[in-house]
Design a protein around this motif. Structure first.
Motif, short mmCIF file in Angstrom:
data_model
loop_
_atom_site.label_atom_id
_atom_site.label_comp_id
_atom_site.label_asym_id
_atom_site.label_seq_id
_atom_site.Cartn_x
_atom_site.Cartn_y
_atom_site.Cartn_z
N HIS A 37 -7.67 -9.00 -2.37
CA HIS A 37 -7.68 -9.38 -3.79
C HIS A 37 -8.20 -8.21 -4.59
O HIS A 37 -8.91 -7.35 -4.07
CB HIS A 37 -8.56 -10.62 -4.02
N ALA A 38 -7.89 -8.17 -5.85
CA ALA A 38 -8.31 -7.07 -6.72
C ALA A 38 -9.82 -7.02 -6.89
O ALA A 38 -10.40 -5.95 -7.04
CB ALA A 38 -7.63 -7.17 -8.07
N SER A 39 -10.47 -8.18 -6.85
CA SER A 39 -11.92 -8.25 -7.07
C SER A 39 -12.43 -9.60 -6.59
O SER A 39 -11.63 -10.51 -6.30
CB SER A 39 -12.24 -8.10 -8.55
N THR A 40 -13.74 -9.73 -6.55
CA THR A 40 -14.33 -11.02 -6.20
C THR A 40 -13.97 -12.05 -7.27
O THR A 40 -13.67 -13.20 -6.96
CB THR A 40 -15.87 -10.90 -6.07
N GLN A 41 -13.97 -11.62 -8.53
CA GLN A 41 -13.61 -12.52 -9.62
C GLN A 41 -12.20 -13.07 -9.43
O GLN A 41 -11.96 -14.27 -9.60
CB GLN A 41 -13.71 -11.81 -10.98
N ALA A 42 -11.26 -12.19 -9.07
CA ALA A 42 -9.87 -12.61 -8.86
C ALA A 42 -9.77 -13.58 -7.68
O ALA A 42 -9.05 -14.58 -7.72
CB ALA A 42 -8.98 -11.40 -8.63
N TRP A 43 -10.51 -13.28 -6.60
CA TRP A 43 -10.49 -14.14 -5.42
C TRP A 43 -11.04 -15.53 -5.75
O TRP A 43 -10.44 -16.55 -5.39
CB TRP A 43 -11.31 -13.48 -4.31
N VAL A 44 -12.19 -15.58 -6.43
CA VAL A 44 -12.81 -16.87 -6.78
C VAL A 44 -11.90 -17.65 -7.71
O VAL A 44 -11.74 -18.87 -7.55
CB VAL A 44 -14.21 -16.65 -7.41
N THR A 45 -11.26 -16.98 -8.65
CA THR A 45 -10.33 -17.64 -9.57
C THR A 45 -9.17 -18.25 -8.78
O THR A 45 -8.81 -19.41 -8.99
CB THR A 45 -9.81 -16.66 -10.63
N HIS A 46 -8.60 -17.46 -7.88
CA HIS A 46 -7.48 -17.93 -7.07
C HIS A 46 -7.90 -19.08 -6.16
O HIS A 46 -7.25 -20.12 -6.11
CB HIS A 46 -6.91 -16.77 -6.23
N LEU A 47 -8.99 -18.89 -5.44
CA LEU A 47 -9.46 -19.87 -4.47
C LEU A 47 -9.76 -21.22 -5.12
O LEU A 47 -9.40 -22.27 -4.59
CB LEU A 47 -10.72 -19.34 -3.77
N GLY A 48 -10.41 -21.17 -6.27
CA GLY A 48 -10.81 -22.40 -6.95
C GLY A 48 -9.75 -22.97 -7.87
O GLY A 48 -9.96 -24.02 -8.48
N GLY A 49 -8.62 -22.27 -8.00
CA GLY A 49 -7.60 -22.74 -8.94
C GLY A 49 -8.12 -22.74 -10.37
O GLY A 49 -7.78 -23.62 -11.16
N LEU A 50 -8.94 -21.76 -10.68
CA LEU A 50 -9.59 -21.70 -11.99
C LEU A 50 -8.71 -21.01 -13.02
O LEU A 50 -7.77 -20.30 -12.66
CB LEU A 50 -10.92 -20.94 -11.86
N ARG A 51 -9.05 -21.20 -14.27
CA ARG A 51 -8.35 -20.49 -15.34
C ARG A 51 -8.72 -19.03 -15.29
O ARG A 51 -9.79 -18.64 -14.79
CB ARG A 51 -8.78 -21.05 -16.71
N GLN A 52 -7.84 -18.20 -15.85
CA GLN A 52 -8.08 -16.76 -15.91
C GLN A 52 -9.45 -16.49 -16.54
O GLN A 52 -9.78 -17.04 -17.58
CB GLN A 52 -6.98 -16.10 -16.73
N GLY A 53 -10.24 -15.67 -15.91
CA GLY A 53 -11.56 -15.31 -16.44
C GLY A 53 -12.70 -16.17 -15.94
O GLY A 53 -13.86 -15.79 -16.04
N GLU A 54 -12.39 -17.35 -15.38
CA GLU A 54 -13.46 -18.23 -14.90
C GLU A 54 -14.16 -17.64 -13.68
O GLU A 54 -15.35 -17.86 -13.47
CB GLU A 54 -12.91 -19.62 -14.57
N GLY A 55 -13.44 -16.89 -12.88
CA GLY A 55 -14.05 -16.25 -11.71
C GLY A 55 -15.16 -15.30 -12.12
O GLY A 55 -16.19 -15.19 -11.45
N ARG A 56 -14.98 -14.62 -13.25
CA ARG A 56 -16.00 -13.70 -13.76
C ARG A 56 -17.29 -14.46 -14.05
O ARG A 56 -18.38 -14.01 -13.74
CB ARG A 56 -15.47 -12.99 -15.00
N ARG A 57 -17.16 -15.66 -14.63
CA ARG A 57 -18.33 -16.49 -14.94
C ARG A 57 -19.04 -16.92 -13.66
O ARG A 57 -20.27 -16.87 -13.57
CB ARG A 57 -17.89 -17.72 -15.75
N VAL A 58 -18.27 -17.30 -12.64
CA VAL A 58 -18.85 -17.73 -11.37
C VAL A 58 -19.60 -16.58 -10.70
O VAL A 58 -20.70 -16.76 -10.19
CB VAL A 58 -17.76 -18.31 -10.44
N VAL A 59 -19.00 -15.39 -10.72
CA VAL A 59 -19.64 -14.22 -10.10
C VAL A 59 -20.89 -13.82 -10.88
O VAL A 59 -21.93 -13.50 -10.29
CB VAL A 59 -18.65 -13.05 -9.96
#
Length: 151
Positions: A37-59
């Motif tokens: 994946h491009a980043s941890t944010q991208a992975w978390v977004t993909h894995l959780g089925g989150l909206r774009q940018g939500e992975g950044r918040r989780v990280v």
């Protein structure tokens, strides 16, 4: 009612566990190195089925909870603070001056306010009213609520 309360407590505790794992995965750059994946944010977004940018918040929450915001993490583990409230605390603390004492006090205040009425016995009902508020101009971007404001 009890089931819903228990689910919310479990959801908060799981968010704390997730924070530790996400922070570790990000520190070790596992999303890029092993998961392509491009980043941890991208992975978390993909894995959780989150909206774009939500992975950044989780990280961001993960790193904050595993380093400076230990009181928030403890409240999350105990189910006194929701993951969403933890996100607000993380963002709010980032706006405070960098002094360690100011940020610790701000965190304690915000955790206390977030936890008011959440999983609290009825004997605590009036306790929230006496919590100190972060004064206006302290970097929060909003005026302080009166000390007698209900939770």
């Amino acid at each position: 009612v009890a089931t819903v309360e228990l689910v919310e407590q479990a959801r908060a505790a799981l968010a704390a566990v997730q924070a530790g794992a996400v922070a570790e995965a990000d520190t070790r750059d596992l999303a890029k190195q092993r998961l392509h994946h491009a980043s941890t944010q991208a992975w978390v977004t993909h894995l959780g089925g989150l909206r774009q940018g939500e992975g950044r918040r989780v990280v961001a929450r993960a790193h904050a909870l595993t380093r400076p915001l230990t009181a928030t993490r403890e409240a999350l583990v105990a189910g006194r603070v929701s993951p969403e409230q933890a996100d607000v605390i993380v963002k709010s603390i980032e706006t405070l001056p960098v002094g360690e004492a100011v940020r610790r006090r701000g965190e304690r205040t915000l955790v206390g306010q977030a936890g008011c009425g959440r999983n609290a016995p009825s004997t605590w009902a009036g306790a929230c009213r006496s919590l100190p508020m972060v004064p206006a101009g302290s970097g929060s971007g909003a005026a302080a609520a009166p000390r007698t404001a209900p939770c």
